[in-house]
Design an enzyme around this catalytic site. Structure first.
Site, PDB file in Angstrom:
ATOM      1  N   GLU A   1       6.510 -13.129  13.533  1.00 25.79           N
ATOM      2  CA  GLU A   1       7.865 -13.616  13.796  1.00 25.79           C
ATOM      3  C   GLU A   1       7.852 -14.866  14.654  1.00 25.79           C
ATOM      4  OE1 GLU A   1      10.869 -10.839  15.421  1.00 25.79           O
ATOM      5  OE2 GLU A   1      11.659 -12.574  16.519  1.00 25.79           O
TER       6      GLU A   1
ATOM      7  N   GLU B   1       7.935  -6.712  19.802  1.00 27.42           N
ATOM      8  CA  GLU B   1       7.969  -7.342  21.129  1.00 27.42           C
ATOM      9  C   GLU B   1       8.083  -6.338  22.272  1.00 27.42           C
ATOM     10  OE1 GLU B   1       9.675 -11.664  19.643  1.00 27.42           O
ATOM     11  OE2 GLU B   1      10.968 -10.418  20.896  1.00 27.42           O
TER      12      GLU B   1
END
Length: 401
Positions: free
Chosen positions: A241, A152
């Site tokens: 994820e 991320e």
């Protein structure tokens, strides 16, 4: 096995679902979750078996994601669970949250005065760090399938920020020295403006093996990715994820847990991801409860993970024969797997037709408010067709005999 419920008059008829094994889509790499031993305790030996085993009462996960800890002294923490997953045939991938401290500098990012980024003179050293982790795991019995550049990079208030141009530069100039497949960019929300520059840069794209994405709050209409279909030939597309729909409710809340089944369906059918990886494997909102038992969310996931095994191929099926009904299909060798999710409040009498299929029966497994992955009696298939009742608010997996 319990008898299959008869198709009753109360069950509404639905439009036929046609399954065509000759119409192949993406190859499925697997379903899995995260183990992060610095943030929560490691899976116990029994929990490893529940997660990665595929017998009764087990999840059948086939992907394990682990962290690349910034401190080498912590690397060994992830070995035991990863080794056990590999013994069950699972694929192991890894993602870093931060580079080693000496490779990081702070800068101003919006209203964040102490934001972190990888120093521009440390790109080569960072690639070596990732390669060292790959080699460490290999030397300890775990051959990593792939490693990510950064978890991320566009939601990094608590870890390390990257811009798309920085990611492109690293992929183009440094990622080729890493000894295993490379995942990027793992945007928190499948933000296409972060991955478009990679797809549009031939040098960066050449060193990318898997376009990884997270789906936190990503609307379903943003699941398709036309540019990837155009430019990503030969690359893999993984959802690495998510938790869904939240991390606040119990994973046993019903019928909310059916949202997980629909989310997996859309990730595989609408987005055409090849893997679906949950956040923590064991958590109150995850597929395994803290007591090690499979949750309702986990049962929804297992309707895919236990039966759609690595190497299976998604095939065409009528995906939405009526409102609140979602169907996907897969094949592995001569076996066909159909997953049907009925989010409606009424039972549905659902006819299925398997094109050019000579199976004589299908075996169903059912999860609803009171049952988890319960095997049902075999259903006869005649001339490639069968009909089954899909109970209200349920998920059923059918496997051809």
């Amino acid at each position: 096995m319990a008898a299959t419920p008869a198709v009753g008059a109360s069950a509404a008829a639905a439009a036929q679902v046609t399954v065509d094994p000759s119409a192949e889509r993406q190859t499925i790499r697997g379903f899995g979750g995260m183990n992060h031993t610095l943030w929560i305790s490691d899976l116990t030996p029994a929990q490893r078996d529940t997660a990665f085993g595929n017998g009764e009462g087990r999840l059948g996960l086939s992907v394990l994601r682990i962290p690349v800890h910034e401190n080498r002294a912590d690397w060994s923490r992830e070995v035991a669970t990863a080794r056990r997953a590999v013994e069950y045939g699972a694929t192991v991938i890894a993602s870093p949250w931060n580079p080693p401290a000496q490779m990081v500098e702070t800068f101003v990012h919006g209203d964040q005065s102490n934001a972190r980024r990888l120093r521009y003179d440390m790109y080569g050293a960072y690639a070596q760090h990732l390669d060292d982790f790959y080699r460490f795991m290999r030397d300890n019995g775990v051959n990593l399938y792939a490693i990510s550049v950064q978890n991320e990079p566009d939601y990094a208030h608590d870890w390390t920020w990257w811009t798309p141009s920085e990611m492109v530069r690293f992929l183009r100039d440094n990622a080729g020295s890493i000894g295993t497949k490379v995942i990027a960019p793992e945007s928190f929300q499948y933000v296409k403006s972060f991955s478009d520059p990679i797809l549009n840069d031939a040098g960066a794209l050449a060193n990318l093996d898997i376009l990884g994405a997270h789906l936190y709050g990503t609307p379903f209409q943003n699941f398709p990715y036309p540019l990837f279909k155009e430019r990503g030939r030969g690359k893999e597309l993984w959802m690495t994820e998510v938790y869904h729909p939240n991390s606040s409710d119990s994973a046993d809340l019903w019928p909310q847990a059916l949202d997980v089944g629909e989310h997996i369906h859309r990730a595989l059918v609408d987005a055409e991801f090849q893997a679906y990886v949950w956040w923590y494997i064991r958590r109150s909102y995850g597929p395994m409860r803290e007591d090690g038992r499979i949750s309702k969310r986990g049962a929804n996931m297992a309707h895919f993970s236990k039966f759609v095994r690595p190497g299976y191929v998604r095939i065409d099926a009528t995906s939405n024969p009526q409102s609140n009904l979602y169907v996907s299909a897969y094949k592995g060798g001569s076996k066909v797997v159909i997953v049907a999710i009925n989010k409606g409040t009424s039972a549905v009498s659902q006819p299925f037709t398997l094109v050019n299929n000579t199976s004589s029966s299908v075996s169903p497994w059912l999860t609803d408010a009171s049952r988890n992955l319960e095997p049902r009696g075999a259903i006869n298939v005649s001339n490639g067709s069968f009909t089954s009742e899909l109970p209200a608010r349920s998920v059923t997996t059918f496997v051809t005999g």
